[in-house]
Enzyme design. Sequence first.
Site, PDB file in Angstrom:
ATOM      1  CD  GLU A  79      71.802 -74.110  50.135  1.00 42.64           C
ATOM      2  OE1 GLU A  79      72.610 -73.805  49.264  1.00 42.64           O
ATOM      3  OE2 GLU A  79      70.785 -73.436  50.396  1.00 42.64           O
ATOM      4  CB  CYS A 111      66.994 -71.434  50.596  1.00 32.87           C
ATOM      5  SG  CYS A 111      68.624 -70.855  50.986  1.00 32.87           S
ATOM      6  CB  THR A 152      74.108 -63.136  54.630  1.00 35.70           C
ATOM      7  OG1 THR A 152      74.947 -63.612  53.580  1.00 35.70           O
ATOM      8  CG2 THR A 152      73.843 -61.667  54.419  1.00 35.70           C
ATOM      9  CB  SER A 201      71.424 -63.628  44.724  1.00 30.24           C
ATOM     10  OG  SER A 201      71.749 -62.833  45.849  1.00 30.24           O
ATOM     11  CG  HIS A 233      64.579 -67.648  51.716  1.00 28.84           C
ATOM     12  ND1 HIS A 233      65.158 -68.392  52.717  1.00 28.84           N
ATOM     13  CD2 HIS A 233      65.592 -67.267  50.886  1.00 28.84           C
ATOM     14  CE1 HIS A 233      66.463 -68.470  52.506  1.00 28.84           C
ATOM     15  NE2 HIS A 233      66.747 -67.793  51.409  1.00 28.84           N
ATOM     16  CE  LYS A 242      66.365 -53.313  49.999  1.00 26.00           C
ATOM     17  NZ  LYS A 242      67.554 -53.380  49.191  1.00 26.00           N
ATOM     18  CG  ASN A 276      70.513 -67.711  54.740  1.00 28.96           C
ATOM     19  OD1 ASN A 276      69.524 -68.409  54.961  1.00 28.96           O
ATOM     20  ND2 ASN A 276      70.939 -67.444  53.517  1.00 28.96           N
ATOM     21  CB  SER A 309      70.105 -69.583  44.873  1.00 31.45           C
ATOM     22  OG  SER A 309      70.039 -68.350  45.528  1.00 31.45           O
TER      23      SER A 309
HETATM   24  P1  HMG Z   1      77.151 -55.961  50.698  1.00 29.86           P
HETATM   25  O1  HMG Z   1      78.101 -55.542  49.669  1.00 29.86           O
HETATM   26  O2  HMG Z   1      77.690 -56.508  51.976  1.00 29.86           O
HETATM   27  O3  HMG Z   1      76.211 -54.826  51.202  1.00 29.86           O
HETATM   28  O4  HMG Z   1      76.218 -57.045  50.047  1.00 29.86           O
HETATM   29  P2  HMG Z   1      75.568 -53.552  50.440  1.00 29.86           P
HETATM   30  O5  HMG Z   1      76.617 -52.563  50.120  1.00 29.86           O
HETATM   31  O6  HMG Z   1      74.655 -53.988  49.350  1.00 29.86           O
HETATM   32  O7  HMG Z   1      74.728 -52.982  51.671  1.00 29.86           O
HETATM   33  C1  HMG Z   1      73.718 -53.737  52.236  1.00 29.86           C
HETATM   34  C2  HMG Z   1      72.634 -52.773  52.699  1.00 29.86           C
HETATM   35  O8  HMG Z   1      73.156 -52.013  53.801  1.00 29.86           O
HETATM   36  C3  HMG Z   1      72.225 -51.732  51.628  1.00 29.86           C
HETATM   37  O9  HMG Z   1      70.837 -51.532  51.784  1.00 29.86           O
HETATM   38  C4  HMG Z   1      72.981 -50.488  52.058  1.00 29.86           C
HETATM   39  O10 HMG Z   1      72.385 -49.266  51.622  1.00 29.86           O
HETATM   40  C5  HMG Z   1      72.901 -50.626  53.564  1.00 29.86           C
HETATM   41  P3  HMG Z   1      69.890 -51.398  50.478  1.00 29.86           P
HETATM   42  O11 HMG Z   1      70.426 -50.263  49.692  1.00 29.86           O
HETATM   43  O12 HMG Z   1      70.027 -52.713  49.739  1.00 29.86           O
HETATM   44  O13 HMG Z   1      68.539 -51.219  51.054  1.00 29.86           O
HETATM   45  N1  HMG Z   1      73.913 -49.855  54.307  1.00 29.86           N
HETATM   46  C6  HMG Z   1      73.636 -49.133  55.425  1.00 29.86           C
HETATM   47  N2  HMG Z   1      72.481 -48.940  56.071  1.00 29.86           N
HETATM   48  C7  HMG Z   1      72.519 -48.161  57.209  1.00 29.86           C
HETATM   49  N3  HMG Z   1      73.650 -47.598  57.667  1.00 29.86           N
HETATM   50  C8  HMG Z   1      74.827 -47.766  57.045  1.00 29.86           C
HETATM   51  C9  HMG Z   1      74.849 -48.572  55.847  1.00 29.86           C
HETATM   52  N4  HMG Z   1      75.821 -48.968  54.996  1.00 29.86           N
HETATM   53  C10 HMG Z   1      75.226 -49.760  54.043  1.00 29.86           C
HETATM   54  N5  HMG Z   1      75.933 -47.197  57.519  1.00 29.86           N
HETATM   55  C11 HMG Z   1      74.711 -58.852  49.968  1.00 29.86           C
HETATM   56  C12 HMG Z   1      74.995 -57.503  50.578  1.00 29.86           C
HETATM   57  C13 HMG Z   1      73.335 -59.303  50.407  1.00 29.86           C
HETATM   58  C14 HMG Z   1      74.736 -58.760  48.453  1.00 29.86           C
HETATM   59  C15 HMG Z   1      75.786 -59.850  50.476  1.00 29.86           C
HETATM   60  O14 HMG Z   1      75.699 -59.959  51.850  1.00 29.86           O
HETATM   61  C16 HMG Z   1      75.650 -61.234  49.845  1.00 29.86           C
HETATM   62  O15 HMG Z   1      76.150 -61.498  48.775  1.00 29.86           O
HETATM   63  N6  HMG Z   1      74.970 -62.178  50.590  1.00 29.86           N
HETATM   64  C17 HMG Z   1      74.746 -63.547  50.094  1.00 29.86           C
HETATM   65  C18 HMG Z   1      73.684 -63.626  49.020  1.00 29.86           C
HETATM   66  C19 HMG Z   1      72.294 -63.404  49.539  1.00 29.86           C
HETATM   67  O16 HMG Z   1      72.020 -63.483  50.712  1.00 29.86           O
HETATM   68  N7  HMG Z   1      71.357 -63.187  48.609  1.00 29.86           N
HETATM   69  C20 HMG Z   1      69.957 -63.051  48.941  1.00 29.86           C
HETATM   70  C21 HMG Z   1      69.035 -63.489  47.794  1.00 29.86           C
HETATM   71  S1  HMG Z   1      69.425 -65.126  47.228  1.00 29.86           S
HETATM   72  C22 HMG Z   1      68.715 -66.155  48.426  1.00 29.86           C
HETATM   73  O17 HMG Z   1      67.930 -65.728  49.200  1.00 29.86           O
HETATM   74  C23 HMG Z   1      69.157 -67.580  48.436  1.00 29.86           C
HETATM   75  C24 HMG Z   1      70.164 -67.944  49.496  1.00 29.86           C
HETATM   76  O18 HMG Z   1      69.540 -68.022  50.764  1.00 29.86           O
HETATM   77  C25 HMG Z   1      70.870 -69.249  49.146  1.00 29.86           C
HETATM   78  C26 HMG Z   1      70.045 -70.449  48.749  1.00 29.86           C
HETATM   79  O19 HMG Z   1      68.963 -70.392  48.169  1.00 29.86           O
HETATM   80  O20 HMG Z   1      70.574 -71.538  48.969  1.00 29.86           O
HETATM   81  C27 HMG Z   1      71.265 -66.908  49.644  1.00 29.86           C
END
Ligand code: HMG
Length: 390
Positions: A79, A111, A152, A201, A233, A242, A276, A309
Amino acid sequence: MSIGIDKIGFATSKYVLNMSDLAEARGAEPEKFSIGLMLDALSITPISEDIVTLATSAAQEILTEQDKLDIDMVIVATESGIDQSKAASVYVHSLLGIQPFARSFEMKEACYAATAALNYAKLHVATKPDSKVLVIASDIAKYGIGSAGESTQGAGAVAMLVSSNPRILSFNDDNVAQTRDVMDFWRPNYSTTPFVNGIYSTKQYLDSLKTTWTEYQKRNDTDLKEFAAVCLHLPFPKLALKGLNKLMTKELPEENKAQLLANFERSIVYSRKVGNIYTGSLYLGLLSLLENSETLKAGDKIGLFSYGSGAVSEMFSATLVDGYRKMLNPSRLSELDERQPLSVADYEKLFYEEALLDENGTNTFANYKTGNFRLTGIEQHQRIYTKNDN
Ligand code: HMG
């Protein structure tokens, strides 16, 4: 006839960004990345390393001269396309020196595409058992400096040779796919970085997993007890963990849970250090599992969950064949540790450098470190690739 993966190779960049440095620069606690996302480092590519050079390096690791004569199809799943018309696989075919009477093309669905490519390769080999298909998943995940997805990112390619009588694993005919039209992550033609509804997502990923798995169990009359490992993935390992936890119901015996969790840890060893790599992420997880698990053995069944996605997901399985360990690379981990660490300022410059072309559509790029191949520049809008001497 069994059909599956006969060889598997991997390439990533020669530069790395440590998550602790990124955390400090962005004012985040390091544990947010190391525990919250389960990521330690991200592979960072310079302008002279793209999906073609990564794909070609990954394939070169595994191909013999005989393979290059036997391959009659080259599919690059990506992609991060470099051209709206010409397929990356045409460059790859040429740089590798594969015999000319081959079909070369690119596949896309976020992906998920590498999984579609493997299915197509399987169908091809089923009709032509002597042929070999080279499937390469190659991507550079770039979300933007300071964006929510920045933590990521990553870059890399996984090359898989699909053949009859494979020496690593054979595919089982049990695939169940699901399509749902959602806007969780997408990249319009006019944007170099994706638009992402991050939390949404993750919910789509987990719900696609749950519903596809339920349908898969029903159609194949199976359950988790039959699996020695499940690879998912890996946009970031914590999400896959999870997902696996959701599949493991109360009824699953503790010994199965323990085995699945131990093998899950083995499947994320590389992604923790690479980030990733989009369509290759599931297969990097598979490679990591195969190269790092000491308990897996021939005959073990591995579940695979692919998610792209938009969204398309698929659940399927493969069975390990006798002697599969001989086809792997035991020193991959130390090779990853040879990457050059970057400061955050250098990462921002390197990863986001743009090809500033002159009025003739020409520019030569600086001599950055790359794998076996490099994009030396662009001449009159044509990409110029060369093989390194190393
Ligand atoms: P964010 O705002 O950086 O992080 O977004 P957050 O606030 O959600 O925190 C992440 C985790 O860290 C949470 O864990 C927090 O609690 C924890 P959870 O509650 O979810 O279990 N945390 C801590 N843990 C320990 N000590 C601490 C601490 N502070 C926080 N001190 C997000 C994270 C993944 C949303 C962001 O990085 C993002 O948008 N990433 C891109 C999208 C993505 O990867 N999506 C995945 C599903 S979609 C997919 O897989 C397809 C893809 O590969 C693309 C394709 O298909 O082409 C993305």
